[in-house]
Design a protein around this motif. Structure first.
Motif, PDB file in Angstrom:
ATOM      1  N   ILE A 152      -5.265  12.996   3.313  1.00  0.00           N
ATOM      2  CA  ILE A 152      -4.130  12.089   3.086  1.00  0.00           C
ATOM      3  C   ILE A 152      -3.550  11.632   4.412  1.00  0.00           C
ATOM      4  O   ILE A 152      -3.763  12.256   5.448  1.00  0.00           O
ATOM      5  CB  ILE A 152      -3.013  12.758   2.257  1.00  0.00           C
ATOM      6  CG1 ILE A 152      -2.486  14.002   2.997  1.00  0.00           C
ATOM      7  CG2 ILE A 152      -3.517  13.120   0.870  1.00  0.00           C
ATOM      8  CD1 ILE A 152      -1.221  14.590   2.390  1.00  0.00           C
ATOM      9  N   GLY A 163      -5.502   4.608   1.142  1.00  0.00           N
ATOM     10  CA  GLY A 163      -4.125   4.237   1.423  1.00  0.00           C
ATOM     11  C   GLY A 163      -3.635   3.026   0.676  1.00  0.00           C
ATOM     12  O   GLY A 163      -2.611   2.440   1.032  1.00  0.00           O
ATOM     13  N   GLN A 164      -4.330   2.634  -0.368  1.00  0.00           N
ATOM     14  CA  GLN A 164      -3.949   1.426  -1.094  1.00  0.00           C
ATOM     15  C   GLN A 164      -2.868   1.664  -2.134  1.00  0.00           C
ATOM     16  O   GLN A 164      -2.104   0.774  -2.459  1.00  0.00           O
ATOM     17  CB  GLN A 164      -5.178   0.814  -1.768  1.00  0.00           C
ATOM     18  CG  GLN A 164      -6.153   0.198  -0.784  1.00  0.00           C
ATOM     19  CD  GLN A 164      -5.487  -0.885   0.041  1.00  0.00           C
ATOM     20  OE1 GLN A 164      -4.954  -1.855  -0.495  1.00  0.00           O
ATOM     21  NE2 GLN A 164      -5.484  -0.713   1.350  1.00  0.00           N
ATOM     22  N   ASN A 165      -2.843   2.877  -2.717  1.00  0.00           N
ATOM     23  CA  ASN A 165      -1.807   3.134  -3.713  1.00  0.00           C
ATOM     24  C   ASN A 165      -1.531   4.631  -3.780  1.00  0.00           C
ATOM     25  O   ASN A 165      -2.285   5.437  -3.267  1.00  0.00           O
ATOM     26  CB  ASN A 165      -2.221   2.607  -5.091  1.00  0.00           C
ATOM     27  CG  ASN A 165      -3.478   3.264  -5.625  1.00  0.00           C
ATOM     28  OD1 ASN A 165      -4.576   2.784  -5.397  1.00  0.00           O
ATOM     29  ND2 ASN A 165      -3.319   4.365  -6.351  1.00  0.00           N
ATOM     30  N   PHE A 166      -0.411   4.975  -4.386  1.00  0.00           N
ATOM     31  CA  PHE A 166      -0.033   6.368  -4.551  1.00  0.00           C
ATOM     32  C   PHE A 166      -0.598   6.914  -5.852  1.00  0.00           C
ATOM     33  O   PHE A 166      -0.680   6.207  -6.852  1.00  0.00           O
ATOM     34  CB  PHE A 166       1.487   6.513  -4.568  1.00  0.00           C
ATOM     35  CG  PHE A 166       2.110   6.363  -3.214  1.00  0.00           C
ATOM     36  CD1 PHE A 166       2.879   5.255  -2.919  1.00  0.00           C
ATOM     37  CD2 PHE A 166       1.929   7.319  -2.231  1.00  0.00           C
ATOM     38  CE1 PHE A 166       3.454   5.096  -1.672  1.00  0.00           C
ATOM     39  CE2 PHE A 166       2.500   7.172  -0.977  1.00  0.00           C
ATOM     40  CZ  PHE A 166       3.262   6.057  -0.702  1.00  0.00           C
ATOM     41  N   GLY A 175       0.799  -1.216   0.000  1.00  0.00           N
ATOM     42  CA  GLY A 175       0.000   0.000   0.000  1.00  0.00           C
ATOM     43  C   GLY A 175       0.829   1.261   0.000  1.00  0.00           C
ATOM     44  O   GLY A 175       2.015   1.267  -0.296  1.00  0.00           O
ATOM     45  N   ALA A 176       0.184   2.359   0.322  1.00  0.00           N
ATOM     46  CA  ALA A 176       0.817   3.680   0.223  1.00  0.00           C
ATOM     47  C   ALA A 176       1.304   4.143   1.587  1.00  0.00           C
ATOM     48  O   ALA A 176       0.881   5.184   2.091  1.00  0.00           O
ATOM     49  CB  ALA A 176      -0.159   4.668  -0.375  1.00  0.00           C
ATOM     50  N   ASN A 177       2.196   3.356   2.199  1.00  0.00           N
ATOM     51  CA  ASN A 177       2.669   3.675   3.543  1.00  0.00           C
ATOM     52  C   ASN A 177       4.159   3.917   3.640  1.00  0.00           C
ATOM     53  O   ASN A 177       4.644   4.380   4.666  1.00  0.00           O
ATOM     54  CB  ASN A 177       2.307   2.528   4.496  1.00  0.00           C
ATOM     55  CG  ASN A 177       0.819   2.305   4.551  1.00  0.00           C
ATOM     56  OD1 ASN A 177       0.062   3.216   4.841  1.00  0.00           O
ATOM     57  ND2 ASN A 177       0.395   1.093   4.248  1.00  0.00           N
ATOM     58  N   THR A 198       0.507  11.316  -3.410  1.00  0.00           N
ATOM     59  CA  THR A 198      -0.316  11.207  -2.218  1.00  0.00           C
ATOM     60  C   THR A 198      -0.953   9.819  -2.168  1.00  0.00           C
ATOM     61  O   THR A 198      -1.163   9.194  -3.212  1.00  0.00           O
ATOM     62  CB  THR A 198      -1.422  12.265  -2.201  1.00  0.00           C
ATOM     63  OG1 THR A 198      -2.148  12.210  -3.435  1.00  0.00           O
ATOM     64  CG2 THR A 198      -0.838  13.656  -2.050  1.00  0.00           C
ATOM     65  N   ASP A 199      -1.243   9.380  -0.965  1.00  0.00           N
ATOM     66  CA  ASP A 199      -1.908   8.083  -0.842  1.00  0.00           C
ATOM     67  C   ASP A 199      -3.380   8.263  -1.197  1.00  0.00           C
ATOM     68  O   ASP A 199      -4.001   9.267  -0.877  1.00  0.00           O
ATOM     69  CB  ASP A 199      -1.738   7.494   0.555  1.00  0.00           C
ATOM     70  CG  ASP A 199      -2.262   8.420   1.638  1.00  0.00           C
ATOM     71  OD1 ASP A 199      -2.923   7.937   2.569  1.00  0.00           O
ATOM     72  OD2 ASP A 199      -2.006   9.642   1.559  1.00  0.00           O
TER      73      ASP A 199
END
Lengths: 114, 111
Positions: free
Chosen positions: B29, B96-99, A98-100, B91-92
Motif C-alpha cells: 500500500i 492507487g486508483q481507488n480505496f 484516486g486513493a491519495n 487501503t489504496d
C-alpha cells in the motif's frame, strides 16, 4: 464549508424501474466517488469521476452508470432495478483523484427495491 | 476480494476503557486510512497514515502501521459512549486508483 450533500435521502422503487441519485461535493473538490454499502458485501467501490471523466470503475454491471457535470456535481443512475440493488449508496468527494487523499462522505441515499 | 480485514468484528467495552481494532491487508500500500460510521450515516475520515510512517496521533486516536506484517491498529483511549460506531480501514488498491474498505469493526461503548 458545506459538506457533501446527497439527495434524496430515501427512495423506494419497484423492480425493473430506474433511479437517479444526486451528489454535490464539497466546494473545490473535483473528484467524486460512489460506493454501495450492504450488510453482506460491505462497502463496494462503484466508480470515480474527476473533471467530468470516469477515471475508475468497480466490478458492477453496466446497469450502474454515472456522470459528472462541469460544477463537479455527480449523478448515479441504476437501470432495470433488482432486489439486490437495495443498499445505502454513498458519495464521497476529495480534492485529488484516486486513493491519495481523504474521502469526505455524504450521508447517503437509502434505496429500497421492492 | 477485500484488501483490508478488521478484527474483531464487534467489540463491547465500558466507558473510560481503551478500544483497539486491527486491520490486515494483502498487498503493498501507499497509504491506509481509518473511518468511522455512525448508524445509517456517511463515513467520517479519522486518520491517514502513509506507508513510510509507523505511528500517528489525533486527539484520543492512535494509529500504527506495520508494513512488514501488512497490518494496522487503531487505538481509542478513554472511550466515550459517543464513540459507539463502526470503524473501517481503507487501503489504496488498483495501483492507487481507488480505496478498498474492510468489513468494519462494530464498537459499542457502554455508559
Amino acid at each position: 464549508k458545506a459538506g457533501v450533500t446527497q439527495t434524496p435521502r430515501y427512495l423506494i422503487k419497484t423492480r425493473g424501474q430506474q433511479v437517479t441519485l444526486s451528489c454535490s461535493p464539497i466546494s473545490g473538490h473535483r473528484s467524486v466517488s460512489w460506493y454501495q454499502q450492504t450488510p453482506g458485501q460491505g462497502l463496494q467501490f462503484l466508480f470515480e469521476y474527476f473533471s467530468e471523466t470516469q477515471r475508475n470503475k468497480g466490478n458492477f454491471p453496466g446497469r450502474f452508470s454515472g456522470r459528472q457535470f462541469s460544477n463537479s456535481r455527480s449523478e448515479m443512475n441504476v437501470s432495470t432495478l433488482e432486489l439486490g440493488d437495495s443498499a445505502l449508496y454513498l458519495c464521497a468527494s476529495s480534492f485529488r483523484q484516486g486513493a491519495n487523499s481523504p474521502l469526505h462522505f455524504g450521508n447517503g441515499t437509502r434505496l429500497t427495491v421492492t | 476480494s477485500q484488501q483490508g480485514e478488521e478484527d474483531p468484528q464487534a467489540l463491547s467495552i465500558q466507558e473510560g476503557e481503551n478500544a483497539t481494532m486491527n486491520c490486515s491487508y494483502k498487498t503493498s500500500i501507499n497509504n491506509l486510512q481509518w473511518y468511522r460510521q455512525n448508524s445509517g450515516r456517511g463515513l467520517v475520515h479519522l486518520i491517514l497514515i502513509r506507508s513510510n510512517e509507523r505511528e500517528k496521533h489525533s486527539g484520543r486516536l492512535r494509529v500504527t502501521l506495520d508494513t512488514s506484517k501488512k497490518s494496522s491498529s487503531l487505538l481509542i483511549t478513554a472511550s466515550r459512549a459517543a464513540d459507539t460506531a463502526s470503524y473501517f480501514c481503507a487501503t489504496d488498491a488498483n495501483y492507487g486508483q481507488n480505496f478498498v474498505f474492510g468489513p468494519g469493526t462494530r464498537l459499542s461503548v457502554l455508559p
